[in-house]
Design an enzyme around this catalytic site. Structure first.
Site, PDB file in Angstrom:
ATOM      1  N   LYS A  71       0.822  -1.219   0.000  1.00 56.05           N
ATOM      2  CA  LYS A  71       0.000   0.000   0.000  1.00 56.05           C
ATOM      3  C   LYS A  71       0.851   1.262   0.000  1.00 56.05           C
ATOM      4  O   LYS A  71       0.623   2.173  -0.805  1.00 56.05           O
ATOM      5  CB  LYS A  71      -0.936  -0.037   1.210  1.00 56.05           C
ATOM      6  CG  LYS A  71      -1.753   1.208   1.442  1.00 56.05           C
ATOM      7  CD  LYS A  71      -2.838   0.967   2.462  1.00 56.05           C
ATOM      8  CE  LYS A  71      -2.342   0.242   3.687  1.00 56.05           C
ATOM      9  NZ  LYS A  71      -1.265   0.959   4.408  1.00 56.05           N
ATOM     10  N   THR A  73       4.023   1.451  -0.802  1.00 53.35           N
ATOM     11  CA  THR A  73       4.789   1.412  -2.045  1.00 53.35           C
ATOM     12  C   THR A  73       3.956   1.971  -3.195  1.00 53.35           C
ATOM     13  O   THR A  73       4.447   2.771  -4.015  1.00 53.35           O
ATOM     14  CB  THR A  73       5.222  -0.037  -2.351  1.00 53.35           C
ATOM     15  OG1 THR A  73       6.005  -0.523  -1.271  1.00 53.35           O
ATOM     16  CG2 THR A  73       6.022  -0.113  -3.643  1.00 53.35           C
ATOM     17  N   ARG A  94       2.201   8.611   6.882  1.00 49.02           N
ATOM     18  CA  ARG A  94       2.473   8.578   8.321  1.00 49.02           C
ATOM     19  C   ARG A  94       3.949   8.286   8.567  1.00 49.02           C
ATOM     20  O   ARG A  94       4.643   7.764   7.709  1.00 49.02           O
ATOM     21  CB  ARG A  94       1.649   7.477   8.994  1.00 49.02           C
ATOM     22  CG  ARG A  94       0.152   7.715   9.007  1.00 49.02           C
ATOM     23  CD  ARG A  94      -0.574   6.484   9.518  1.00 49.02           C
ATOM     24  NE  ARG A  94      -0.295   5.334   8.665  1.00 49.02           N
ATOM     25  CZ  ARG A  94      -0.413   4.066   9.055  1.00 49.02           C
ATOM     26  NH1 ARG A  94      -0.763   3.789  10.298  1.00 49.02           N
ATOM     27  NH2 ARG A  94      -0.163   3.088   8.229  1.00 49.02           N
ATOM     28  N   LYS A 105       7.332  -6.333  11.390  1.00 53.28           N
ATOM     29  CA  LYS A 105       6.848  -5.676  10.181  1.00 53.28           C
ATOM     30  C   LYS A 105       7.964  -4.997   9.391  1.00 53.28           C
ATOM     31  O   LYS A 105       7.926  -4.906   8.165  1.00 53.28           O
ATOM     32  CB  LYS A 105       5.778  -4.645  10.550  1.00 53.28           C
ATOM     33  CG  LYS A 105       5.162  -3.921   9.357  1.00 53.28           C
ATOM     34  CD  LYS A 105       4.080  -2.949   9.830  1.00 53.28           C
ATOM     35  CE  LYS A 105       3.456  -2.218   8.643  1.00 53.28           C
ATOM     36  NZ  LYS A 105       4.379  -1.273   8.011  1.00 53.28           N
ATOM     37  N   ALA A 273      -3.376   1.792  12.738  1.00 52.84           N
ATOM     38  CA  ALA A 273      -4.756   1.681  12.255  1.00 52.84           C
ATOM     39  C   ALA A 273      -5.511   0.530  12.898  1.00 52.84           C
ATOM     40  O   ALA A 273      -6.738   0.513  12.875  1.00 52.84           O
ATOM     41  CB  ALA A 273      -4.767   1.518  10.739  1.00 52.84           C
ATOM     42  N   PHE A 301      -3.211  -0.392   7.183  1.00 52.56           N
ATOM     43  CA  PHE A 301      -3.769  -1.743   7.106  1.00 52.56           C
ATOM     44  C   PHE A 301      -4.884  -1.813   6.058  1.00 52.56           C
ATOM     45  O   PHE A 301      -4.888  -1.067   5.084  1.00 52.56           O
ATOM     46  CB  PHE A 301      -4.223  -2.234   8.476  1.00 52.56           C
ATOM     47  CG  PHE A 301      -3.076  -2.509   9.416  1.00 52.56           C
ATOM     48  CD1 PHE A 301      -2.027  -3.324   9.027  1.00 52.56           C
ATOM     49  CD2 PHE A 301      -3.028  -1.946  10.685  1.00 52.56           C
ATOM     50  CE1 PHE A 301      -0.956  -3.587   9.884  1.00 52.56           C
ATOM     51  CE2 PHE A 301      -1.967  -2.208  11.549  1.00 52.56           C
ATOM     52  CZ  PHE A 301      -0.932  -3.024  11.138  1.00 52.56           C
ATOM     53  N   PHE A 381       3.516  -8.817  -9.457  1.00 50.19           N
ATOM     54  CA  PHE A 381       4.654  -9.690  -9.177  1.00 50.19           C
ATOM     55  C   PHE A 381       4.989 -10.465 -10.457  1.00 50.19           C
ATOM     56  O   PHE A 381       4.103 -10.763 -11.268  1.00 50.19           O
ATOM     57  CB  PHE A 381       4.331 -10.678  -8.051  1.00 50.19           C
ATOM     58  CG  PHE A 381       4.382 -10.087  -6.673  1.00 50.19           C
ATOM     59  CD1 PHE A 381       5.428 -10.376  -5.806  1.00 50.19           C
ATOM     60  CD2 PHE A 381       3.376  -9.241  -6.216  1.00 50.19           C
ATOM     61  CE1 PHE A 381       5.482  -9.836  -4.531  1.00 50.19           C
ATOM     62  CE2 PHE A 381       3.412  -8.698  -4.935  1.00 50.19           C
ATOM     63  CZ  PHE A 381       4.479  -8.997  -4.089  1.00 50.19           C
ATOM     64  N   TRP A 409       7.056  -1.057  -7.642  1.00 51.34           N
ATOM     65  CA  TRP A 409       8.140  -1.640  -6.855  1.00 51.34           C
ATOM     66  C   TRP A 409       9.362  -1.872  -7.735  1.00 51.34           C
ATOM     67  O   TRP A 409      10.486  -1.587  -7.345  1.00 51.34           O
ATOM     68  CB  TRP A 409       7.683  -2.963  -6.228  1.00 51.34           C
ATOM     69  CG  TRP A 409       8.698  -3.549  -5.291  1.00 51.34           C
ATOM     70  CD1 TRP A 409       8.806  -3.338  -3.948  1.00 51.34           C
ATOM     71  CD2 TRP A 409       9.773  -4.441  -5.639  1.00 51.34           C
ATOM     72  NE1 TRP A 409       9.874  -4.042  -3.432  1.00 51.34           N
ATOM     73  CE2 TRP A 409      10.491  -4.723  -4.445  1.00 51.34           C
ATOM     74  CE3 TRP A 409      10.205  -5.016  -6.832  1.00 51.34           C
ATOM     75  CZ2 TRP A 409      11.594  -5.563  -4.415  1.00 51.34           C
ATOM     76  CZ3 TRP A 409      11.314  -5.851  -6.806  1.00 51.34           C
ATOM     77  CH2 TRP A 409      11.998  -6.121  -5.608  1.00 51.34           C
TER      78      TRP A 409
END
Length: 556
Positions: A71, A73, A94, A105, A273, A301, A381, A409
């Protein structure tokens, strides 16, 4: 394959004054933190307050899985793509918490070639905002305990102290503690608790305050305890507001950094979140709306948490109206929701995809309930097949969503051009008629049940006896008109992290409810969610190091 930190460290950053110049910000309108970080001055924010607003684009995602969604990214890459299309764009994110950074994480600066930099600074101490919030929180705790020790003039019932200390670290040993042990001079012995800094009410207050005046009003309303008559005792009653505000003076100012491609990014505030409201600061978002034509922001999230709170709490309080929402998913995550083990996600599996796509379906329905146009993007991907991608595309179009692949990405802004064009088309052809999903005048239980049934898909809500009592107390004190901030696991639409996909036939279990009067919402704790996380057996901290030249490794 290079790691995120290796990619970030190979980037040649532009001086932050040069990045600010793209937005028309003069050097003397910045407060510099070295060459590559700055805070936006109050004088500049006042200067632009009458500028027209740009378009507000929210990026959210399906429920997170070990397969990854991307998200942040996508948010960063989309901002870079707008810049490549010669659009005046800015990103609003954030700040990461140290706890998850050293836990499981990792960091939160984006990934691959869609990152904000300096990545190491952002993921570690940055400009000290979180330290200021921690200090202000714990100053209030110290003043509270000192007041009791010095005679307790306010008649505080030490069995009804609700203010908790905080630390920006995952430390389960601090969840439940005893303070004041020792001699009489060491204070009053009582049970106490810690929350992680990003779950502190002061974090929420900083992120929802418009300016210093509003910040101080909100700080003054914080309920720290109840007296022997059952009436709330506030931070203002403890004469704590001025000193707390002094600690937060600089933290209130938005931070400016850049992406790998030198697109401006405001990174400010960092409430979780799953246990807080999960959005960057109102001040940064409102500033961004005056600084650029397109503002890309994210909420933490899945859409059942961050987006719901962005729309029902932040937008309600700040008078914001999103013009479009980008919903991020991956083929891998959808197959994981369909029951495929993590190690088998690379193989084509249309049956699992069809089974797991119900998670995406529910998030689409939820966002459409707010009457905002939705664009679904697949974070691509190399293992994705054409059959899988075509299936998701057709699924989204059939449900009235625009669709685009994202390759940010791997390719940075260039990989987000298709998504940027789709978002632009959506902004040009579809109108947002945003409205929150519940009204202020509904009762606390009606608001909880509206979110639980409409957003989570629950059949109903179970309340513990303690929660029922707390809801009555909060309502009797006049806080029943506030929105609800529901703390819930991020891994499922339900409050059980093991229920993947689109669960049905479940109830939400509410075990605790309390008011964050300064922030302006009622916190609802569900399931087994913790406000102070713990570290895993092998924390990410094990792999982080710094060499003699000061170069950091192991952040991801």
């Amino acid at each position: 394959m290079k790691s995120d930190i290796e990619i970030a460290q190979e980037c040649t950053m532009a001086p932050i004054t040069e990045v600010a110049g793209k937005l028309g910000i003069e050097a003397d309108e910045l407060e510099l933190y070295g060459k590559y970080k700055a805070k936006i001055s109050d004088e500049y924010l006042d200067k632009i307050k009458n500028n027209p607003n740009g378009k507000l684009i929210l990026v959210t995602a399906i429920n997170p899985t070990p397969a990854g969604e991307g998200k942040t990214t996508t948010t960063v890459g989309l901002g870079e793509a707008f810049a490549k299309l010669d659009k005046k764009a800015i990103i609003a994110l954030r700040e990461p918490s140290l706890g998850p950074c050293f836990g499981i994480k990792g960091g939160a600066a984006g990934g691959g070639y869609a990152q904000v930099v300096p990545m190491e600074d952002l993921n570690l101490h940055f400009t000290g905002d979180f330290h200021a919030i921690t200090s202000a929180n714990n100053l209030l705790a110290a003043l509270l305990d000192n007041h009791i020790h010095q005679g307790n003039e306010l008649g505080i019932d030490t069995r009804q102290i609700v203010w908790k200390r905080c630390l920006d670290m995952n430390d389960r040993a601090l969840r439940n503690i005893v303070v004041g042990l020792g001699n009489k001079a060491d204070g009053f012995v009582r049970e106490d608790h810690f929350v992680i800094t990003v779950a502190s009410e002061i974090m929420a207050i900083l992120c929802l305050a418009d300016d210093m005046e509003d910040l101080k009003k909100r700080l003054g309303r914080i309920v720290v305890a109840y007296n022997y008559e059952g009436k709330p005792v506030t931070a203002a009653d403890l004469n704590a507001v001025g000193s707390m505000a002094a600690l937060l003076k600089d933290a209130l100012k938005p931070n400016l950094i850049q992406t790998l491609e030198h697109t401006p990014a405001l990174v400010h505030g960092g409430p979780f979140a799953n246990i807080a409201h999960g959005c960057n600061s109102v001040r940064a978002t409102k500033a961004a709306l005056k600084m650029a034509d397109y503002i890309i922001t994210e909420a933490g999230f899945g859409a059942d948490l961050g987006a719901e709170k962005f729309l029902d709490i932040k937008c309600r309080m700040a008078g914001l109206k999103p013009d479009a929402i980008v919903l991020v998913a991956t083929i891998r995550a959808l197959k994981y929701n369909g029951g495929v083990a993590k190690e088998d996600l690379s193989a084509e599996n249309l049956d699992a995809l069809k089974k797991g796509i119900v998670n995406l379906e529910k998030h689409i329905e939820n966002l459409q309930n707010y009457n905002v146009p939705v664009v679904v993007t697949l974070n691509s991907f190399v293992t994705d097949t054409k059959a899988e991608t075509d299936f998701v595309r057709d699924f989204c179009v059939e449900r009235g969503c625009d669709f685009a692949l994202s390759e940010v990405w791997e390719k940075g802004g260039e990989g987000g051009i298709a998504l940027a064009k789709e978002v632009l088309k959506t902004l040009e052809t579809k109108e947002s008629h945003f409205a929150p999903i519940y009204a202020d005048e509904l009762s606390i239980t009606q608001k909880i049940e509206k979110v639980a049934k409409t957003i989570y898909g629950a059949d109903g809500v179970n309340y513990s006896d303690n929660a029922k009592k707390q809801i009555k107390t909060i309502t009797d004190l006049g806080f029943g008109n506030l929105p609800v901030c529901i703390a819930k696991t991020q891994y499922s639409l339900s409050d059980d992290p093991k229920k993947l996909g689109r669960p049905s036939g479940f109830n939400i279990d509410v075990r605790d409810v309390y008011v964050s009067a300064g922030a302006g919402f009622v916190v609802v704790i569900t399931g087994t969610i913790m406000t102070m996380p713990g570290l895993p057996k092998k924390p990410a901290a094990f792999g982080i190091d710094v060499n003699e030249e000061g170069k950091i490794s192991g952040l991801f």
